[in-house]
Structure formats: C-alpha cells, structure tokens
Enzyme design. Structure first.
Site, short mmCIF file in Angstrom:
data_model
loop_
_atom_site.label_atom_id
_atom_site.label_comp_id
_atom_site.label_asym_id
_atom_site.label_seq_id
_atom_site.Cartn_x
_atom_site.Cartn_y
_atom_site.Cartn_z
N LYS A 119 -68.33 -1.73 10.32
CA LYS A 119 -68.04 -2.60 11.46
C LYS A 119 -69.23 -3.45 11.86
O LYS A 119 -69.08 -4.59 12.31
CB LYS A 119 -67.56 -1.76 12.64
CG LYS A 119 -66.19 -1.13 12.44
CD LYS A 119 -65.77 -0.39 13.71
CE LYS A 119 -64.37 0.21 13.56
NZ LYS A 119 -64.32 1.28 12.55
N GLU A 203 -69.84 -2.13 21.83
CA GLU A 203 -69.11 -3.35 22.20
C GLU A 203 -68.81 -3.33 23.68
O GLU A 203 -68.51 -2.27 24.25
CB GLU A 203 -67.80 -3.46 21.42
CG GLU A 203 -67.99 -3.74 19.95
CD GLU A 203 -66.67 -3.82 19.20
OE1 GLU A 203 -66.68 -4.33 18.07
OE2 GLU A 203 -65.65 -3.38 19.75
N HIS A 238 -57.57 5.87 21.90
CA HIS A 238 -57.84 4.78 20.96
C HIS A 238 -57.03 4.91 19.68
O HIS A 238 -57.35 4.29 18.67
CB HIS A 238 -59.34 4.70 20.64
CG HIS A 238 -60.20 4.77 21.86
ND1 HIS A 238 -60.15 3.81 22.86
CD2 HIS A 238 -61.09 5.70 22.28
CE1 HIS A 238 -60.99 4.15 23.82
NE2 HIS A 238 -61.56 5.28 23.50
N ARG A 295 -56.43 -2.67 4.09
CA ARG A 295 -55.37 -1.82 3.53
C ARG A 295 -54.05 -2.16 4.20
O ARG A 295 -53.99 -2.98 5.10
CB ARG A 295 -55.70 -0.35 3.78
CG ARG A 295 -55.98 -0.05 5.26
CD ARG A 295 -56.14 1.42 5.53
NE ARG A 295 -56.69 1.70 6.85
CZ ARG A 295 -56.01 1.70 7.98
NH1 ARG A 295 -54.72 1.41 7.96
NH2 ARG A 295 -56.58 1.99 9.14
#
Length: 628
Positions: A119, A203, A238, A295
C-alpha cells in the site's frame, strides 16, 4: 499472441473455487481442485474433474505453500492456475513462479501485483500518476516512534493499516492519543502473522465517508476499461458486510470521473486482467485512492448482475491473450444488485467467529436470487479459514426491489449449526437509513452499537416451541398408542431446557402443536431452532443434575473458539484488573484479546504460546482476592 491451455488448477477453496470451476467447465476446460485435509469432503473438491491433496489444514502448510501448489499442478498436468481471491492471489512470487514453470497465471503480471501489493509503494505511485490520494504517511522509517509522530502530524483520527494484504486485517482506527501505541503494536503483529510483513502506513480517517470501488479490466493489447462502481460502505471492523452496484451516492458524472481515475491507476502499473481500485468518497463528493486489489473481488457478482457479464470468463479469455470483448462505450449498467456475506459469527457477541459442523444447509432460491457457496450438510466451519458460509445476492430492476428480494432470500435460507449473522444481516437491510441509500462507513457503529446490538429476545413461545419439538421428536421412537403413556391418567411431560445460563422448566403434552415448517436440528442433548432468522441452541437438561456455576463465574477463562495461543500476558500470582488483556488468541486470521471479567489474582495458567486449543478449553484460572 494467443496462449492455449486446457486444464485449470484452482488454487483456492470453498465458494470461490466452485464458482470458478463452473465457468471453466462451461468454457470446455478441465478443472483441478487443490485441497487441504480440512477440505477433503468439500463440494468444490467433488465438483472438480480431478483433486489433489496439498497438505494439512494450516494455510502455511497448504494453500499458502507455493511449492505444494505448483507440485499439485505438476502431478495433474494442469497448464493454467486461477488463484481466486485471498491466499496466493496477490502474491507476486507465486505469479512469477507460475510463469517460470510454464503455467498460465490467470491474473495480472507479477510486476503489477508487486506495484499494487504494497500500500505504501502503491500510494506513492498513484500520487505520481495524478490519482487523488488520502493524506497520510507511507515512509520507509517504520519505527513505532516515527509512526506515532507522523500520526500526530496528520491529526487524529487516523487509520493504521498494514502495507501488505487487506480484508481488514492489520487495520486500526485511532481516535484518541492514548490508543495510538497499542494500535500500532497490534496492527503490526496481526499484519506480520497474516501477510508476513509488519510494514504499516497511516492515513487520515475520513469519517462518515463511503467506500466505493471501481471494477477495472485490462488486456495484453493495452485496452483498459471500467465496469462501473460498487458501494461497500457497510462494514464492521473494516470488513465488508453488504456490497451493492451501482452506488446510491454516485451519479453519471462522478462515475465517469472515478472510472477515469481507476483506469489511470491500472495503466500506471501495466495492468492485465480483473482488478478493483478502491476509493473513499467524502460527503463533499471528493474521492481518494485507498488501494488496488489485483484480483477478483468477493463482491464481483453484483457487477456481473448489472452488466450481464461473466468476469471469470473474461479473466480466462484475457489470460489466453484475447482482447477485451467490449469497449468502454459498449458497457451498460442495468438495474441494481445487492450482496451480503453470510458468516459463521455471533454479531451479538462482538462478531466472534464461530466454528463447528453445519447440520442443515438449505439455501434459498427464486427469481433473481444467486447464492455462491461451498457448503453442504455436515461440513465443518474450520478455525483455519475465513468463516464465510455463502454470498447471497439479489438483483432487481430497482434498488428497492433488489433489497426486498434479498431480505426474503435471507429469511428463507436455513443454516443450522454454528451461530451465524443471518438475523443481523436482515436487520441491516431493513434499517431505514440503508433502505434510503444513506449508509456510510459509520452505519453499523452508529445504528448497531450498545443496546441496539442486542440479540432478539427468546420469548415464552420460543421456549415452548423448543420443548414441544424435543418431545415430539423423542416420541417418534414409540408407537402412537404409547406416546405420553402413564400407568395412571395421562399427564404432561416435564422438560427442562437451557439457553446459556438461563434455565426453564416446562411441560409438554401430546396435544401441544408444533409448526410443521419450523427449521430445527437435534444434536444429542441440544436442539437447534431457527427462530425468526436467529438460530438459538437449547440444551436439554431434563435428566441432568443441577447446573454448575455460570460460565466464567468459576474463575476459569475458556477459549471462545478453536484457535492458537499467540501471547500469554500474565503469570501465576499476577494481579489483574477488570478489562485487562490476559491472553491473545488467534482464530480465522484475527487476533482476539481475552480479558479479565473482574479484578482477581492469576492462580494458574494451563496453556502456552503457540499451542492450538479447542473451543471451551480452560486457558487459565483466576481467584478473587476474597477467595485468596
């Protein structure tokens, strides 16, 4: 250049393996199932043309072992591998190993997986490509002190996220300074265990936003298009719970802009095949890149429903070297589709994953209903894998039609055995905010927290129904003339049942009616009954001695599920306070903090780190200061 292959090994399990095999067989390919010992009797293994064992249940010794999977391809003569999702699907080493072995990897090139798999690196690349990104930190300095300092610079609330992997693992929302150090520590530990890397990024948390993702597809000729968006805002911890397409918050102009950004992201890494670019959509209409999943997604059926396309067929055609069957101008979105993930978990006990045998599995059917699953009666939910039982999808000409059809499909689906989230899913779908298309990532936390997340009441009628079912089933062992017989006048039969720590005594007579269609299953001394979408397990205590002390009140901490002891944080003689973490148990790739229920002294510890334990195993014993 066209690439030919004839036999596809599916390097995955359960519902996705079965789903891939159906399309592959329809296209004329032979299929191979690679299975662990835990999946030997699974339906997808029986459905495949061939099956080969790849190891014991732990994923590191089977589904994540590249050498074992490749050896399975050698043994069976498979010349292509489809990785499904999860496991090795986003592992660039696996994609490269397939290529070196001369196998067609039905997925993106290893270079694209590597570019998007981390990420931190992906975010840096997206910034360079001009894709909007959430403010944050994705630097190389990974010390706890630096991460804490950068989090303060960004400003709380922040998300601490594993740089590798996904699925909500290694992810923590930090809203208070006091939570920061522990969030970094636990996120890193969970990430290392799940993905083999403890690298983290930070983030800025966009509160009350929406999670909107764009399905992209690319071929080897340089064509890249998108197939519209999916809204995956309804999440818990999440992890996605409900997904729908299209998003109720996206209009044609926003769809065009988000789609263009997603296509740019795919082109920036030389993408090929199916991929998903995930964005966070703010209430002001601004959107930010989160990550790209290289994917097929769990939620791909809702895109298939509104486009009329088979995405696995497209994956196989692109892997053969064909151009995309359609251009961007050819893509049409029609109607609405909603998907829910049916899990073996208890939403009313902190979404605790459940294990055990599925005694009865009867999925619903009907117009525009699709249920992707890998389940059958008697199959066990294993502690080694994700506890998803099925994906239930409904399509409609309108969102409301899709929603009401999905509610009915869940109501008509019967699953008896471990506790599931079926009742909870129905509540989510029926909530006015969801029905109005207003659900954001805060939806579950806002409307289903505290007292709002209590299980439905087990009423007097429910108790009586369970007792009546138990009596009538036991009475079937005798001829009708002798059922309820006494050597005096016929009398009602006393029955004693318990649900958890609650015990009730009732009487049942031969004339007591029982609903003919009520789903139930008797397992020894237990009767499992489906009551209005909520599964309740009643224990027959009619001929048992008086119950012992309530669970936990005897001072014994027991494992809430099958799992592995990751950490023992206390020692005999230690004093603990209520809420203090004593043991960390890992089950289904998630770490669970097992805490003290009251102030006490640790009397003894019965387990050690690394030990595999079964549900209800005594882990340690506590003594109150008064008892000591």
């Amino acid at each position: 250049m066209t690439t030919s292959f004839s036999k596809i090994l599916v390097a995955n399990r359960a519902e996705i393996a079965w789903r891939i095999m159906r399309t592959a067989k329809a296209m004329g390919y032979r299929t191979v199932a690679a299975y662990s010992d835990a999946d030997r009797e699974a339906p997808h293994v029986a459905f495949a043309d061939e099956a080969v064992r790849i190891g014991p249940p732990p994923v590191g010794e089977s589904y994540l072992d590249i050498d074992r999977v490749l050896d399975a391809a050698r043994q069976t003569g498979a010349d292509a591998i489809h990785p499904g999702y999860g496991f090795l699907s986003e592992n660039e080493r696996f994609a490269s190993a397939c290529e070196k072995m001369g196998l067609v990897f039905i997925g993106p090139p290893a270079s694209a997986i590597a570019a998007m798999g981390n990420k931190a690196a992906a975010k840096r690349r997206m910034i360079e490509a001009g894709v909007p990104c959430v403010p944050g930190y994705q630097g190389a300095d990974q010390s706890d002190a630096t991460l804490e300092q950068e989090a303060r610079k960004i400003g709380l609330p922040v998300m601490v996220k594993a740089a590798a992997g996904g699925g909500g693992r290694g992810m923590r929302l930090v809203e208070q300074e006091a939570q920061l150090a522990e969030a970094i520590r636990t996120a890193r530990a969970e990430a290392e265990n799940a993905f083999g890397s403890g690298e983290l990024i930070l983030e800025k948390a966009v509160i009350d936003g929406r999670h909107v993702e764009i399905q992209v597809f690319a071929d080897s000729q340089g064509n890249v298009i998108h197939l519209g968006e999916r809204d995956c805002s309804v999440q818990r911890r999440h992890q996605k719970v409900i997904e729908e397409a299209p998003s109720p918050a996206v209009d044609p102009d926003l769809r065009q802009r988000m789609g263009a950004a997603a296509v740019a992201a795919a082109k920036a890494v030389g993408y090929r095949g199916a991929g998903t670019v995930e964005f966070l959509l703010g209430s002001d209409g601004a959107f930010y890149f989160l990550e790209m999943n290289t994917r097929l997604q769990v939620e791909h059926p809702v895109t298939e429903a509104i486009t009329g396309l088979d995405l696995v067929e497209w994956q196989i055609r692109v892997a053969r070297g064909e151009a995309l069957p359609l251009s961007q101008a050819d893509i049409r979105l029609d109607g609405h589709a909603i998907e829910v993930r049916l899990y073996a978990e208890d939403p009313y006990a902190g979404f605790l994953p459940q294990t055990g045998r599925i005694d009865v599995w009867r999925p619903a059917s009907g117009p525009s209903i699709r249920i992707d699953h890998g389940m059958t009666d008697g199959l066990a939910i294993s502690p080694f894998y994700d506890p998803m039982i099925a994906k239930v999808i409904a399509y409609g000409a309108t969102r409301e039609q899709a929603r009401t059809r999905l509610v009915r499909a869940l109501q008509e689906t019967v699953v008896l055995g471990p506790t599931t989230n079926r009742h909870f899913l129905i509540r989510l779908l029926e909530h006015p905010a969801f029905a109005a298309g207003q659900a954001t990532t805060a939806f579950i936390g806002r409307y289903f927290a505290g007292d709002a997340l209590k299980p439905p009441e087990v009423t007097d009628q429910h108790w009586q129904l369970a007792a009546s079912l138990l009596w009538h089933e036991s009475a079937k062992r005798y001829p009708p003339a002798f059922r309820g017989w006494r050597n005096s006048n016929p009398e009602p039969t006393p029955i004693k049942l318990a649900v958890g720590d609650v015990e009730r005594a009732m009487t049942v007579a031969a004339t007591t009616p029982v609903p003919a269609t009520l789903p139930f299953h008797i397992d020894g001394r237990q009767i499992i009954v489906d009551l209005d979408g909520h599964t309740v397990r009643f224990e027959d205590r009619t001929y048992m001695p008086p119950a012992a002390a309530a669970a936990g009140s005897d001072g014994k901490l027991r494992a809430p599920m099958d799992g592995r002891i990751v950490s023992v944080k206390v020692a005999p003689g230690n004093t603990v306070i209520k809420g203090q973490t004593m043991i960390v148990l890992e089950a289904m790739k998630i770490q669970h903090q097992l805490k003290a229920a009251f102030d006490a002294r640790v009397e003894s510890i019965a387990v050690q780190e690394g030990q595999q334990v079964s549900n209800r195993t005594v882990l340690l014993t506590l003594a109150t200061e008064a008892a000591a």
